[in-house]
Design a protein around this motif. Structure first.
Motif, mmCIF file in Angstrom:
data_model
loop_
_atom_site.group_PDB
_atom_site.id
_atom_site.type_symbol
_atom_site.label_atom_id
_atom_site.label_comp_id
_atom_site.label_asym_id
_atom_site.label_seq_id
_atom_site.Cartn_x
_atom_site.Cartn_y
_atom_site.Cartn_z
ATOM 1 N N VAL A 1 1.793 39.830 102.329
ATOM 2 C CA VAL A 1 1.740 39.873 100.878
ATOM 3 C C VAL A 1 2.437 41.144 100.407
ATOM 4 O O VAL A 1 2.244 42.223 100.983
ATOM 5 C CB VAL A 1 0.282 39.850 100.367
ATOM 6 C CG1 VAL A 1 0.227 40.071 98.863
ATOM 7 C CG2 VAL A 1 -0.379 38.521 100.726
ATOM 8 N N LEU A 2 3.244 41.004 99.376
ATOM 9 C CA LEU A 2 3.906 42.138 98.722
ATOM 10 C C LEU A 2 3.295 42.309 97.344
ATOM 11 O O LEU A 2 3.308 41.376 96.533
ATOM 12 C CB LEU A 2 5.410 41.877 98.599
ATOM 13 C CG LEU A 2 6.217 42.923 97.828
ATOM 14 C CD1 LEU A 2 6.276 44.239 98.606
ATOM 15 C CD2 LEU A 2 7.626 42.410 97.535
ATOM 16 N N LEU B 1 2.776 46.638 101.058
ATOM 17 C CA LEU B 1 3.197 45.550 101.935
ATOM 18 C C LEU B 1 2.160 45.389 103.038
ATOM 19 O O LEU B 1 1.771 46.371 103.664
ATOM 20 C CB LEU B 1 4.577 45.861 102.533
ATOM 21 C CG LEU B 1 5.226 44.804 103.426
ATOM 22 C CD1 LEU B 1 5.496 43.524 102.644
ATOM 23 C CD2 LEU B 1 6.525 45.339 104.032
ATOM 24 N N GLY B 2 1.720 44.152 103.263
ATOM 25 C CA GLY B 2 0.642 43.906 104.211
ATOM 26 C C GLY B 2 1.048 43.975 105.668
ATOM 27 O O GLY B 2 0.193 43.951 106.546
ATOM 28 N N VAL B 3 2.337 44.045 105.949
ATOM 29 C CA VAL B 3 2.837 44.179 107.315
ATOM 30 C C VAL B 3 3.831 45.339 107.345
ATOM 31 O O VAL B 3 4.298 45.797 106.300
ATOM 32 C CB VAL B 3 3.522 42.881 107.800
ATOM 33 C CG1 VAL B 3 2.508 41.779 107.983
ATOM 34 C CG2 VAL B 3 4.603 42.440 106.825
ATOM 35 N N GLY C 1 13.013 34.941 102.904
ATOM 36 C CA GLY C 1 14.048 34.511 101.982
ATOM 37 C C GLY C 1 14.007 35.307 100.687
ATOM 38 O O GLY C 1 12.947 35.479 100.083
ATOM 39 N N ALA C 2 15.161 35.797 100.263
ATOM 40 C CA ALA C 2 15.221 36.607 99.046
ATOM 41 C C ALA C 2 14.838 35.798 97.812
ATOM 42 O O ALA C 2 14.200 36.325 96.885
ATOM 43 C CB ALA C 2 16.615 37.201 98.877
ATOM 44 N N ASP C 3 15.208 34.520 97.790
ATOM 45 C CA ASP C 3 14.909 33.706 96.614
ATOM 46 C C ASP C 3 13.408 33.519 96.421
ATOM 47 O O ASP C 3 12.905 33.528 95.288
ATOM 48 C CB ASP C 3 15.622 32.353 96.696
ATOM 49 C CG ASP C 3 15.300 31.581 97.976
ATOM 50 O OD1 ASP C 3 14.678 32.163 98.895
ATOM 51 O OD2 ASP C 3 15.689 30.404 98.059
ATOM 52 N N GLY C 4 12.665 33.371 97.521
ATOM 53 C CA GLY C 4 11.219 33.218 97.426
ATOM 54 C C GLY C 4 10.542 34.475 96.902
ATOM 55 O O GLY C 4 9.614 34.403 96.089
ATOM 56 N N GLY D 1 4.524 37.982 88.317
ATOM 57 C CA GLY D 1 3.701 39.146 88.016
ATOM 58 C C GLY D 1 2.518 39.313 88.944
ATOM 59 O O GLY D 1 1.765 40.278 88.842
ATOM 60 N N HIS D 2 2.327 38.374 89.879
ATOM 61 C CA HIS D 2 1.208 38.424 90.816
ATOM 62 C C HIS D 2 1.697 38.899 92.179
ATOM 63 O O HIS D 2 2.900 38.904 92.450
ATOM 64 C CB HIS D 2 0.571 37.037 90.944
ATOM 65 C CG HIS D 2 0.062 36.484 89.655
ATOM 66 N ND1 HIS D 2 -0.947 37.089 88.933
ATOM 67 C CD2 HIS D 2 0.425 35.370 88.948
ATOM 68 C CE1 HIS D 2 -1.196 36.386 87.847
ATOM 69 N NE2 HIS D 2 -0.372 35.344 87.820
ATOM 70 N N PRO D 3 0.769 39.291 93.068
ATOM 71 C CA PRO D 3 1.172 39.612 94.434
ATOM 72 C C PRO D 3 1.934 38.443 95.053
ATOM 73 O O PRO D 3 1.582 37.283 94.833
ATOM 74 C CB PRO D 3 -0.160 39.869 95.143
ATOM 75 C CG PRO D 3 -1.062 40.356 94.057
ATOM 76 C CD PRO D 3 -0.669 39.572 92.833
ATOM 77 N N VAL D 4 2.974 38.768 95.815
ATOM 78 C CA VAL D 4 3.861 37.744 96.361
ATOM 79 C C VAL D 4 3.413 37.372 97.774
ATOM 80 O O VAL D 4 3.403 38.218 98.672
ATOM 81 C CB VAL D 4 5.321 38.239 96.392
ATOM 82 C CG1 VAL D 4 6.240 37.146 96.940
ATOM 83 C CG2 VAL D 4 5.774 38.671 95.003
ATOM 84 N N ASP D 5 3.053 36.095 97.960
ATOM 85 C CA ASP D 5 2.773 35.585 99.296
ATOM 86 C C ASP D 5 4.118 35.342 99.976
ATOM 87 O O ASP D 5 4.889 34.486 99.557
ATOM 88 C CB ASP D 5 1.974 34.290 99.199
ATOM 89 C CG ASP D 5 1.589 33.732 100.573
ATOM 90 O OD1 ASP D 5 2.098 34.258 101.588
ATOM 91 O OD2 ASP D 5 0.806 32.773 100.626
#
Length: 223
Positions: free
Chosen positions: A7-8, A65-67, A73-76, A84-88
């Motif tokens: 998660v970012l 960053l969780g790792v 993928g950059a697009d994801g 606006g939320h944490p990115v899975d």
């Protein structure tokens, strides 16, 4: 490593926008771009992408960053940032990353050069590329040509190839007025820092950096 760790989290809207802009530029160069995210301490994350000029680009933002290190993928990531939320980050694409990253330290500051001069070089290079390029892009002889020699303290000297200059301007890392990067729109006082190790060259501009491995050669030499 479970997926919950991938998660970012970029809580600051300005930092989220900075990273989104960086990824937008990377996707413009390569719609299938991947981004390598690396944690730096507890509050910084460096995002690395390939530019297509055999030169890497990086932007560091305040984030969690969780790792330690993951390629996705950059697009994801871009789509996730816009919520606006944490990115899975989902499944990693580490096998899609080719080559090593430059070291985090050990760089010698050679000198600072006017950003306008670098953009002028890119403009002249683009003119040559239009005249002599093919459907595959600018000729390799142009990209590999040394277009700037930077000399620093102790007479250390480094050669900057055109492909590194192209990468810097393609990522739009230099502040300018208007929508397009043009030399006349850049403040004369805007500088780009040139740094190097024995095997890496790095240019640091206001909005990001580009780095190129010099094939095991030793770029630092007395002038």
């Amino acid at each position: 490593m479970n997926s919950q760790q991938r998660v970012l989290h970029t809580p600051d809207p300005a930092e989220r926008e900075n990273l989104a802009t960086f990824l937008t530029r990377a996707i413009r160069l390569d719609p299938a771009a991947v981004v390598r995210l690396r944690r730096r301490g507890s509050s910084l994350v460096s995002a690395w992408v390939a530019t297509g000029f055999e030169t890497l680009a990086v932007r560091t933002v305040t984030a969690e960053l969780g790792v330690d290190d993951v390629t996705v993928g950059a697009d994801g990531v871009l789509a996730g940032l816009r919520t606006g939320h944490p990115v899975d980050l989902g499944y990693s694409m580490d096998s899609a990353w080719r080559g090593a990253l430059p070291p985090t330290d050990g760089f010698v500051h050679i000198d600072d050069v006017p950003a306008r001069a670098l953009v002028e070089l890119a403009e002249r290079g683009a003119d040559v590329a239009r005249e002599h390029g093919t459907s595959h892009g600018p000729p390799a002889s142009l990209l590999d040509q040394s277009v700037l020699t930077v000399t620093g303290a102790d007479d250390l000297e480094v050669q900057v190839p055109m492909r590194v200059v192209f990468a810097l301007t393609a990522m739009d890392f230099i502040p300018h007025a208007g929508e397009k990067t043009e030399s006349r729109r850049i403040q004369p006082t805007e500088l780009v820092r040139v740094r190097a190790t024995r095997t890496w060259l790095r240019l640091d501009a206001r909005y990001g950096s580009v780095a190129r491995r010099l094939g095991g050669a030793i770029p630092l030499s007395p002038s």
